[in-house]
Structure formats: C-alpha cells, structure tokens
Design a protein around this motif. Structure first.
Motif, PDB file in Angstrom:
ATOM      1  N   VAL A  76      -4.278  -6.705   5.346  1.00 60.97           N
ATOM      2  CA  VAL A  76      -5.186  -6.411   4.348  1.00 60.97           C
ATOM      3  C   VAL A  76      -5.558  -4.999   4.130  1.00 60.97           C
ATOM      4  CG1 VAL A  76      -7.758  -6.886   4.103  1.00 60.97           C
ATOM      5  CG2 VAL A  76      -6.198  -8.768   4.704  1.00 60.97           C
ATOM      6  N   THR A 118     -13.712  -1.994   5.828  1.00 55.49           N
ATOM      7  CA  THR A 118     -13.198  -1.746   4.234  1.00 55.49           C
ATOM      8  C   THR A 118     -13.300  -0.343   3.854  1.00 55.49           C
ATOM      9  OG1 THR A 118     -15.551  -2.378   3.714  1.00 55.49           O
ATOM     10  CG2 THR A 118     -13.869  -4.329   4.260  1.00 55.49           C
ATOM     11  N   GLU A 134       2.754  -7.578  -1.866  1.00 53.42           N
ATOM     12  CA  GLU A 134       2.430  -8.358  -0.677  1.00 53.42           C
ATOM     13  C   GLU A 134       3.386  -8.296   0.415  1.00 53.42           C
ATOM     14  OE1 GLU A 134      -0.057 -10.720   0.363  1.00 53.42           O
ATOM     15  OE2 GLU A 134      -1.349 -10.312  -1.600  1.00 53.42           O
ATOM     16  N   GLU A 163      -2.492  -9.692  10.188  1.00 48.06           N
ATOM     17  CA  GLU A 163      -3.166 -10.222   9.155  1.00 48.06           C
ATOM     18  C   GLU A 163      -3.974  -9.050   8.649  1.00 48.06           C
ATOM     19  OE1 GLU A 163      -4.450 -11.806   5.393  1.00 48.06           O
ATOM     20  OE2 GLU A 163      -2.442 -11.815   6.536  1.00 48.06           O
ATOM     21  N   GLU A 164      -4.969  -8.676   9.573  1.00 53.79           N
ATOM     22  CA  GLU A 164      -5.905  -7.634   9.316  1.00 53.79           C
ATOM     23  C   GLU A 164      -5.412  -6.413   8.952  1.00 53.79           C
ATOM     24  OE1 GLU A 164      -9.434  -9.283  12.404  1.00 53.79           O
ATOM     25  OE2 GLU A 164      -8.052  -7.613  13.248  1.00 53.79           O
TER      26      GLU A 164
END
Length: 192
Positions: A134, A78, A144, A130-131
């Motif tokens: 994000v 993150t 999105e 998906e990672e």
C-alpha cells in the motif's frame, strides 16, 4: 476436552511462557534450562515440554512480543516519503530486536535452522507485505503487480537485515537502522 480442562491447560501454558520469557530476558537463552522454567512456573519438566522444547518456547515468546506489538500499532502511516513510511511500519519490530539483541540472535538462529516455524513468516508476513504494498502504491506509479513484487522484496530484505544484524554480538543499533534506511531507499527509488 471439556472447557474447564482446556482453560486450565491454556492457563498453565501461559504461565510456562511467561516464566520462560522472564528467565530468557533475565539470564539469556543459553543460561536458561527447561528445569528452571518448570521450577519458576511451578510445573513439571514434562509439562514445560508439552508446551514446547526450549527453542520452541523462545520462538513462541518472541512471536508473542511481535504479535502484541503489531496489535498496538495504529493504521499504516500515510504521510512522509516511501522510505519513512516503510521504516515506521517496521520500527516497532526493529525495536524488539534491538532491545533484546541476545534473544533476537537465538530466535533468528532457530528460525534459520528450519526446525521451528514462526508467525514472522506466515500471517504477520502477509500483513506487513500488504502494508508495504500500500505504501509503494501510494508513493509511486507502480502497477499492482510490481508493487506486490516490490513489497515482497522489501519484506525479505528487512527480515534478512534483521537476522544478519542479530547474528553479530555487540552489533550497533544505528547500523541496523541505517542499513534498513539504505535498503528501503534503494527499493523505493526502484519503483519511482
């Protein structure tokens, strides 16, 4: 199939895959014969072939390495730039390719031929896309829809880069990481 028989078959298949991996890593893909795997596993050639032909065994061995590595990873990063975060997502897999360059070349060749399938293009692909999505959403003002499209592009650029690098004997690992950094930089900058 009764549970005991199923367990025995699974144990035999695991032994075949373990010996295939050991021999592929020791001798290389081209120098390892099905009969060598059978002898090392203490089974017949037919039993090895029931687990898969030589290319299928390599795909399974490599996929198992990738899946095992993915399972040990912690939560997606993150902190850091978009580029650094995506690089940290793919780094463990890049390391597998670098550490096993000759096997990676054979693996990529088998997958490109279209004769065998891999988790690299199915469940693992969906997870990694998906990672990456994000990361892109957290690092940009992308919608999105744009983040999803960009994550797919980043994933396929990554796989293409891995496979292209793997195809060259003696390829420099630094070249692979530099190319991935440049690729992800262009992708991340396009979403800012």
């Amino acid at each position: 199939m009764p549970p005991l028989r199923t367990e025995k078959r699974q144990a035999t298949e695991a032994r075949v895959l373990n010996e295939a991996r050991r021999l592929f890593e020791q001798r290389g893909f081209a120098a390892t014969a099905i009969r060598d795997i059978a002898h090392a596993a203490g089974v017949s050639v037919g039993t090895v072939m029931a687990a898969g032909d030589k290319p299928a065994l390599l795909v399974q061995v490599f996929d198992d390495l990738i899946v095992a590595e993915h399972a040990t990873r912690s939560a997606p990063p993150t902190a850091g730039t978009c580029v650094d975060r995506i690089l940290r997502l793919v780094d463990p897999f890049v390391t597998i390719f670098i550490d096993r360059h000759d096997l990676a070349r054979a693996y990529a060749s088998i997958l490109v031929s279209g004769t065998h399938s891999s988790t690299l293009f199915t469940s693992l692909a969906a997870t990694l896309v998906e990672e990456i999505r994000v990361v892109i959403l957290g690092s940009s003002n992308a919608t999105e829809e744009r983040a999803s499209a960009t994550a797919n592009a980043a994933y396929f650029a990554y796989v293409g880069t891995l496979f292209s690098w793997s195809a060259r004997p003696g390829a420099d690992p630094a070249e692979l990481t530099d190319t991935l950094r440049d690729t992800f930089t262009a992708i991340c900058e396009a979403t800012s």
